[in-house]
Design a protein around this motif. Structure first.
Motif, PDB file in Angstrom:
ATOM      1  N   THR A  13       1.038  -1.203   0.005  1.00 25.07           N
ATOM      2  CA  THR A  13       0.118  -0.116  -0.122  1.00 25.07           C
ATOM      3  C   THR A  13       0.788   1.067   0.121  1.00 25.07           C
ATOM      4  O   THR A  13       0.524   2.230  -0.792  1.00 25.07           O
ATOM      5  N   LYS A  14       2.044   1.418   0.796  1.00 21.72           N
ATOM      6  CA  LYS A  14       2.920   2.421   0.846  1.00 21.72           C
ATOM      7  C   LYS A  14       3.598   2.630  -0.245  1.00 21.72           C
ATOM      8  O   LYS A  14       3.675   3.617  -0.802  1.00 21.72           O
ATOM      9  N   THR A  15       3.991   1.496  -1.087  1.00 26.23           N
ATOM     10  CA  THR A  15       4.754   1.381  -2.382  1.00 26.23           C
ATOM     11  C   THR A  15       3.732   2.205  -3.441  1.00 26.23           C
ATOM     12  O   THR A  15       3.926   2.967  -4.170  1.00 26.23           O
ATOM     13  N   THR A  16       2.474   1.752  -3.381  1.00 29.21           N
ATOM     14  CA  THR A  16       1.465   2.406  -4.415  1.00 29.21           C
ATOM     15  C   THR A  16       1.203   3.810  -3.960  1.00 29.21           C
ATOM     16  O   THR A  16       1.140   4.713  -4.945  1.00 29.21           O
ATOM     17  N   GLU A  17       0.937   4.178  -2.774  1.00 25.71           N
ATOM     18  CA  GLU A  17       0.746   5.595  -2.362  1.00 25.71           C
ATOM     19  C   GLU A  17       1.934   6.469  -2.777  1.00 25.71           C
ATOM     20  O   GLU A  17       1.921   7.554  -3.330  1.00 25.71           O
ATOM     21  N   LYS A  18       3.273   5.796  -2.647  1.00 27.17           N
ATOM     22  CA  LYS A  18       4.578   6.517  -3.083  1.00 27.17           C
ATOM     23  C   LYS A  18       4.594   6.828  -4.787  1.00 27.17           C
ATOM     24  O   LYS A  18       4.769   7.869  -4.882  1.00 27.17           O
ATOM     25  N   ALA A  19       3.910   5.817  -5.387  1.00 31.26           N
ATOM     26  CA  ALA A  19       3.994   5.816  -6.834  1.00 31.26           C
ATOM     27  C   ALA A  19       3.021   6.862  -7.368  1.00 31.26           C
ATOM     28  O   ALA A  19       3.381   7.469  -8.337  1.00 31.26           O
ATOM     29  N   LYS A  20       1.936   7.012  -6.716  1.00 29.46           N
ATOM     30  CA  LYS A  20       0.752   8.002  -6.808  1.00 29.46           C
ATOM     31  C   LYS A  20       1.266   9.499  -6.431  1.00 29.46           C
ATOM     32  O   LYS A  20       0.400  10.231  -6.728  1.00 29.46           O
ATOM     33  N   ALA A  21       2.200   9.515  -5.532  1.00 26.82           N
ATOM     34  CA  ALA A  21       2.434  10.739  -5.036  1.00 26.82           C
ATOM     35  C   ALA A  21       2.793  11.786  -6.044  1.00 26.82           C
ATOM     36  O   ALA A  21       3.396  11.503  -6.949  1.00 26.82           O
ATOM     37  N   PRO A  22       2.256  13.187  -6.108  1.00 26.42           N
ATOM     38  CA  PRO A  22       2.995  13.869  -6.920  1.00 26.42           C
ATOM     39  C   PRO A  22       4.286  14.251  -7.050  1.00 26.42           C
ATOM     40  O   PRO A  22       5.142  14.143  -6.074  1.00 26.42           O
ATOM     41  N   ALA A  23       4.831  14.200  -8.351  1.00 25.10           N
ATOM     42  CA  ALA A  23       6.241  14.569  -8.582  1.00 25.10           C
ATOM     43  C   ALA A  23       6.726  15.812  -8.095  1.00 25.10           C
ATOM     44  O   ALA A  23       5.844  16.783  -8.135  1.00 25.10           O
ATOM     45  N   LYS A  24       7.925  15.975  -7.572  1.00 20.30           N
ATOM     46  CA  LYS A  24       8.361  17.117  -6.845  1.00 20.30           C
ATOM     47  C   LYS A  24       9.165  17.738  -8.212  1.00 20.30           C
ATOM     48  O   LYS A  24      10.049  17.437  -9.021  1.00 20.30           O
ATOM     49  N   ILE A  25       8.445  18.785  -8.807  1.00 22.35           N
ATOM     50  CA  ILE A  25       8.988  19.502  -9.923  1.00 22.35           C
ATOM     51  C   ILE A  25       9.289  20.930  -9.590  1.00 22.35           C
ATOM     52  O   ILE A  25       8.540  21.492  -8.807  1.00 22.35           O
ATOM     53  N   ASN A  26      10.441  21.526 -10.019  1.00 23.48           N
ATOM     54  CA  ASN A  26      10.810  22.865  -9.539  1.00 23.48           C
ATOM     55  C   ASN A  26       9.961  23.937 -10.656  1.00 23.48           C
ATOM     56  O   ASN A  26      10.335  23.863 -11.651  1.00 23.48           O
ATOM     57  N   PHE A  27       9.237  24.729  -9.862  1.00 23.01           N
ATOM     58  CA  PHE A  27       8.555  25.794 -10.491  1.00 23.01           C
ATOM     59  C   PHE A  27       9.033  27.091 -10.123  1.00 23.01           C
ATOM     60  O   PHE A  27       8.500  28.231 -10.279  1.00 23.01           O
ATOM     61  N   GLY A  28      10.601  27.278  -9.698  1.00 21.80           N
ATOM     62  CA  GLY A  28      11.126  28.503  -9.596  1.00 21.80           C
ATOM     63  C   GLY A  28      10.303  29.197  -8.292  1.00 21.80           C
ATOM     64  O   GLY A  28      10.645  30.545  -8.242  1.00 21.80           O
ATOM     65  N   GLY A  29       9.628  28.618  -7.610  1.00 20.29           N
ATOM     66  CA  GLY A  29       8.986  29.290  -6.389  1.00 20.29           C
ATOM     67  C   GLY A  29       7.657  30.187  -6.854  1.00 20.29           C
ATOM     68  O   GLY A  29       7.185  30.954  -5.992  1.00 20.29           O
ATOM     69  N   LEU A  30       7.343  29.879  -7.976  1.00 15.63           N
ATOM     70  CA  LEU A  30       5.867  30.505  -8.588  1.00 15.63           C
ATOM     71  C   LEU A  30       4.836  29.864  -7.917  1.00 15.63           C
ATOM     72  O   LEU A  30       4.567  28.597  -7.732  1.00 15.63           O
ATOM     73  N   SER A  31       3.903  30.556  -7.601  1.00 13.79           N
ATOM     74  CA  SER A  31       2.746  30.262  -6.900  1.00 13.79           C
ATOM     75  C   SER A  31       1.811  29.244  -7.927  1.00 13.79           C
ATOM     76  O   SER A  31       1.794  29.582  -9.086  1.00 13.79           O
ATOM     77  N   LYS A  32       0.860  28.364  -7.302  1.00 13.00           N
ATOM     78  CA  LYS A  32       0.240  27.519  -7.942  1.00 13.00           C
ATOM     79  C   LYS A  32      -0.974  28.545  -8.880  1.00 13.00           C
ATOM     80  O   LYS A  32      -1.276  28.165  -9.958  1.00 13.00           O
ATOM     81  N   GLU A  33      -1.433  29.431  -8.166  1.00 15.78           N
ATOM     82  CA  GLU A  33      -2.206  30.438  -8.950  1.00 15.78           C
ATOM     83  C   GLU A  33      -1.637  31.121 -10.023  1.00 15.78           C
ATOM     84  O   GLU A  33      -2.089  31.053 -11.154  1.00 15.78           O
ATOM     85  N   LEU A  34      -0.527  31.548  -9.974  1.00 15.60           N
ATOM     86  CA  LEU A  34       0.305  32.128 -11.133  1.00 15.60           C
ATOM     87  C   LEU A  34       0.409  31.012 -12.300  1.00 15.60           C
ATOM     88  O   LEU A  34       0.352  31.176 -13.631  1.00 15.60           O
ATOM     89  N   LEU A  35       0.926  29.632 -11.857  1.00 16.17           N
ATOM     90  CA  LEU A  35       1.145  28.713 -12.879  1.00 16.17           C
ATOM     91  C   LEU A  35      -0.161  28.283 -13.352  1.00 16.17           C
ATOM     92  O   LEU A  35      -0.102  28.180 -14.782  1.00 16.17           O
ATOM     93  N   LEU A  36      -1.309  28.371 -12.843  1.00 17.83           N
ATOM     94  CA  LEU A  36      -2.409  27.762 -13.504  1.00 17.83           C
ATOM     95  C   LEU A  36      -3.064  28.946 -14.354  1.00 17.83           C
ATOM     96  O   LEU A  36      -3.638  28.657 -15.376  1.00 17.83           O
TER      97      LEU A  36
END
Length: 367
Positions: free
Chosen positions: A24-47
């Motif tokens: 279960t932990k392995t599956t959850e880890k696989a489904k976890a969002p990837a850590k991507i560098n967005f240069g500190g820009l906010s989610k609102e700005l990116l969207l």
């Protein structure tokens, strides 16, 4: 019949439970969002950036459909330059007059104007040569915008004449002293024109430097001529360095890199009053124009799809949300086309309008 001890049974159950938890932990880890560098820009700005990029792409593809349907004479536009144009439009200080930024753009500028608030209908009116076109009254090519209320200077067909013209508004801004800047864009092939070289000279004179953001969008093609056989320099930005202009080459297909670079350079220009130069390496997804075939080009990076994939992987956007965004803009494009289709074209007499201020002496037949 062999009996199984209670303790053995408990151990087996415990082991199975541990294995289930591990899986279960392995599956959850696989489904976890990837850590991507967005240069500190906010989610609102990116969207917001993503939304503008999708809208621009949908609009450009709508314009191509209009051309192919025989409802327009010519198409030229910017599919592939969304990751460059959208951040530029988001960062520009929008308004009218020298205290706001002036923009001298070339004909692949729709992403920039979409980010500034361009209505799809007005772009399509220009494409279909409707009299209701607020830019030219239906008398110019697609994407040849002019929007005085946003300091958008007329987009011109002659190559790169916008570069020395931009020096004029930058000179006015320098005298005004309101920390506003002039932004000029163009393609790589056009830098062979003397107008481009003139702008580098005029912008960099010692003690008289101009507050200009000089940019080139390098898609490696001049209509059907490849960049590699036409330039002696490694990068076009190298030419700006010869004039002591702050310059850099960036990945124009990455909106985060573009946004951060332009933000830094705009702040530098506003602070120092000196020019900066950016060469953005971009894609050309549909050929140069309808003259060379408005057909998809293979093996080019699609900046919209790439950015959307990063947002999905990072968990900032859901697939269902992305589909809704595309569908909403497609529907908006259809409505805009239907609106423009029902409107009239310019009358022959209107050719004399706006030739001079107040149309004074415009009609040579009445001299």
């Amino acid at each position: 019949m062999k009996k199984t001890s209670v303790s053995s049974s408990k151990k087996s159950a415990s082991a199975n439970k541990a294995l289930l938890i591990k899986k279960t932990k392995t599956t959850e880890k696989a489904k976890a969002p990837a850590k991507i560098n967005f240069g500190g820009l906010s989610k609102e700005l990116l969207l917001t950036m993503h939304s503008h990029m999708v809208k621009s792409r949908v609009l450009e593809e709508r314009l191509i459909k209009i051309y192919r349907a025989g409802e327009s004479f010519f198409w030229i536009g910017g599919p592939g330059e969304e990751a460059w144009g959208v951040p530029l439009g988001m960062l520009a200080k929008k308004g009218q007059g020298p205290e706001y930024d002036y923009l001298h753009l070339h004909y692949r500028c729709s992403p920039t104007l979409i980010a500034m608030g361009l209505d799809m209908t007005d772009s399509i009116r220009l494409m279909m040569n409707r009299a209701t076109d607020p830019n030219t009254g239906g008398r110019n090519f697609s994407n040849h915008f002019v929007i005085p209320k946003w300091n958008i200077a007329p987009v011109t067909s002659p190559l790169e004449v916008q570069y020395p013209i931009a020096c004029g508004t930058a000179h006015v801004q320098k005298r005004t002293g309101k920390k506003a800047i002039t932004i000029v864009t163009g393609g790589d092939a056009g830098t062979a024109e003397g107008d481009f070289a003139s702008s580098l000279i005029l912008a960099s004179r010692k003690g008289q430097e101009l507050p200009m953001l000089i940019t080139v969008q390098n898609n490696k093609w001049g209509i059907s001529t490849c960049y590699d056989g036409q330039h002696g320099e490694t990068f076009i930005a190298d030419r700006a360095r010869a004039f002591n202009i702050k310059s850099q080459v960036i990945n124009g297909n990455d909106p985060v890199e573009v946004y951060l670079t332009l933000k830094e350079d705009m702040e530098y220009i506003r602070k120092t009053g000196k020019p900066a130069f950016v060469e953005a390496m971009v894609s050309r997804l549909y050929g140069h124009s309808s003259a060379s075939g408005a057909n998809p080009i293979q093996n080019e990076v699609d900046p919209v799809k790439e950015f959307e994939m990063k947002l999905l992987k990072a968990g900032l956007l859901k697939e269902s949300e992305a589909k809704e965004i595309w569908a909403a803009f497609e529907a908006e494009g259809v409505r805009a086309t239907e609106t423009a289709r029902a409107e009239g074209v310019p009358t022959p007499e209107s050719i004399w309008e706006h030739t001079y201020v107040g149309s004074e002496n415009a009609d040579w037949r009445k001299f």
